[in-house]
Design an enzyme around this catalytic site. Structure first.
Site, PDB file in Angstrom:
ATOM      1  CE1 TYR A  54     -20.010  16.553 -10.744  1.00  0.00           C
ATOM      2  CE2 TYR A  54     -22.354  17.045 -10.918  1.00  0.00           C
ATOM      3  CZ  TYR A  54     -21.296  16.166 -11.060  1.00  0.00           C
ATOM      4  OH  TYR A  54     -21.523  14.912 -11.515  1.00  0.00           O
ATOM      5  CD  GLU A  56     -17.202  19.201 -12.756  1.00  0.00           C
ATOM      6  OE1 GLU A  56     -17.605  20.184 -12.072  1.00  0.00           O
ATOM      7  OE2 GLU A  56     -17.956  18.459 -13.406  1.00  0.00           O
ATOM      8  CG  ASP A 201       0.441   2.458  -2.906  1.00  0.00           C
ATOM      9  OD1 ASP A 201      -0.019   2.972  -1.868  1.00  0.00           O
ATOM     10  OD2 ASP A 201      -0.225   1.724  -3.650  1.00  0.00           O
ATOM     11  CB  THR A 228      -6.034   4.793   0.979  1.00  0.00           C
ATOM     12  OG1 THR A 228      -5.217   4.084   1.906  1.00  0.00           O
ATOM     13  CG2 THR A 228      -6.224   3.975  -0.271  1.00  0.00           C
ATOM     14  CE  LYS A 231      -5.641   0.351   2.695  1.00  0.00           C
ATOM     15  NZ  LYS A 231      -5.645   1.110   1.431  1.00  0.00           N
ATOM     16  NE  ARG A 237     -13.984   2.811   3.151  1.00  0.00           N
ATOM     17  CZ  ARG A 237     -13.173   1.753   3.122  1.00  0.00           C
ATOM     18  NH1 ARG A 237     -12.692   1.296   1.992  1.00  0.00           N
ATOM     19  NH2 ARG A 237     -12.846   1.138   4.233  1.00  0.00           N
TER      20      ARG A 237
HETATM   21  N1  DSN Z   1      -7.934  -3.731   0.383  1.00  0.00           N
HETATM   22  C1  DSN Z   1      -6.753  -3.100   0.924  1.00  0.00           C
HETATM   23  C2  DSN Z   1      -6.067  -3.965   1.920  1.00  0.00           C
HETATM   24  O1  DSN Z   1      -6.762  -4.628   2.653  1.00  0.00           O
HETATM   25  O2  DSN Z   1      -4.846  -3.973   2.007  1.00  0.00           O
HETATM   26  C3  DSN Z   1      -5.796  -2.644  -0.096  1.00  0.00           C
HETATM   27  O3  DSN Z   1      -6.397  -2.126  -1.207  1.00  0.00           O
END
Ligand code: DSN
Length: 421
Positions: A54, A56, A201, A228, A231, A237
């Protein structure tokens, strides 16, 4: 075969599901534009005892003791991300992209304030104010669209008019299904004119920006980037929020923790550090460049063969195909057909789609994952050929089965990192 002997002995059911997923990934073509394959090093760090801790708070300012090593990995992640994106402040604790956006909204706005973001039917994202999200009960969301869906150019005049009318607190760039480049300088000028914070974003294209294959919104004066990390950035993730200047970062940090989250998922923070270390290497620039070369090549292949692409091409890692106009099929029809030959993509709305969200006109596909497997322009033609063949032979079950075998044999020439079955 990776060694999962403890798991195999303890839980054969879960182990067998893992084996099945490894086989699926190895024997199939992954074209979902938001997916990728992480490296064995990132995968190893995700499965470590950092899970047990943990933490925090933030490095040097934690609530519990025993943070010598969590501080090291979180600081590594922060410093590497700062270098990758050229900014003063980074928060690497958001559990995913939506929580990152929620923390960002609450850090920069009060309830009732307004966000100007991309129309969801033109490529925007659920967390940019889709009516099904709770966010729309708290903030007001207004929209901009493409001026011309044939070129994909955004309507900056309309964007400015809406901004002057609704006085948003945030002007938001970013998308999950838009194949073109954004003019960040124009958006920043609109944000400045109405006193809004310019936020991007970049979840889909963060790896392309980190790899210098696409323009970085910070270079045009954007204040905040959310993303994120799993990707195009090819990490674990998770989510991340970056601020061009340190001052704004204080508000963001407070809103991530304790505002909306408890303890960070420290094995993921540690794996972010490993992934960002990889993204700083020169090979990652080559990777980012190749993603776009592959995407453009595949898009051209489809168009040369009569398919109708939204905006007639792509500048990034993804493309949207209008399946109704291309092949007189729905997006669902194409998604299900290609599943049968081991090629995975997703149905997707096209701009101002006359069909419903669960049965839209288009499919979205992208090249980040297949580029990680080492595929290049030549393979894009083979792959495009498989897709067109499946469509042509869709009524012939035998031909579809044979094509699936061909796809599997082809896929086995391109190993998936972290998978060997
Ligand atoms: N689920 C993602 C996508 O496929 O673009 C975005 O959150």
């Amino acid at each position: 075969m990776p060694v999962y002997t403890a798991l195999q002995a303890a839980d054969p059911d879960a182990y067998n599901a893992l084996l099945g997923e490894m086989r699926r990934q190895q024997d199939g073509v992954e074209l979902i534009a938001s997916e990728n394959y992480i490296s064995p090093a990132v995968l190893e760090m995700m499965g470590t005892v950092f899970n047990n801790k943990y933490s925090e708070g933030y490095p040097g300012r934690r609530y519990y003791g025993g943070q010598e090593f969590t501080d090291i990995v979180e600081t590594l992640a922060i410093e590497r991300a700062r270098k990758l994106f050229g900014c003063q402040h980074v928060n690497v604790q958001p559990h995913a992209g939506c929580p990152a956006n929620v923390a960002m909204y609450f850090a920069l706005m009060e309830p009732g304030d307004c966000v100007l973001g991309m129309d969801l039917g033109h490529g925007g994202h659920l967390s940019h104010g889709h009516p099904v999200t709770y966010l729309t009960k708290i903030f007001k969301f207004v929209r901009y669209k493409m001026k011309d869906v044939e070129t994909g150019e955004l309507d900056y005049d309309e964007m400015r008019a809406v901004a002057l009318r609704d006085k948003p607190k945030i002007v938001l760039a970013g998308f999950s299904a838009y194949p073109r480049e954004v003019n960040y300088a124009k958006m920043k000028a609109i944000a400045d004119e109405v006193g809004a914070t310019a936020v991007a974003d970049m979840a889909h294209i963060a790896g392309l920006i980190a790899g210098k294959a696409l323009r970085n919104p910070f270079e045009d004066g954007f204040d905040v980037i959310t993303t994120t990390t799993h990707k195009t950035l090819r990490g674990p993730r998770g989510g991340m929020i970056m601020c061009r200047e340190a001052e704004l970062g204080k508000k963001i940090d407070k809103m991530v923790f304790p505002g909306f989250q408890g303890g960070p998922i420290m094995q993921m923070v540690a794996a972010k550090a490993v992934a960002f270390g990889e993204a700083l290497k020169p090979e990652f620039r080559e990777y980012a460049k190749q993603i776009i070369l592959n995407s453009k090549h595949l898009a051209k292949f489809f168009m040369d063969n009569g398919a109708k692409l939204i905006t007639n091409g792509t500048d990034n890692h993804l493309m949207l195909i209008d399946c109704v106009r291309s092949w007189n099929m729905s997006g669902n029809d194409v998604e299900r057909l290609l599943d049968r030959v081991g090629i995975t993509l997703n149905k997707n709305m096209i701009p101002d789609d006359p069909r419903k969200p669960m049965d839209p006109s288009g499919v979205r596909l992208g090249t980040p994952a297949i580029t990680t497997r080492g595929m290049k322009e030549k393979e894009m033609e083979t792959l495009g050929g498989f897709i067109l063949k499946a469509i042509e032979k869709r009524a012939d079950d035998g031909a579809i089965e044979n094509l699936h075998e061909e796809v599997i044999a082809w896929c086995r020439k391109f190993p998936v990192p972290g998978v060997s079955v």
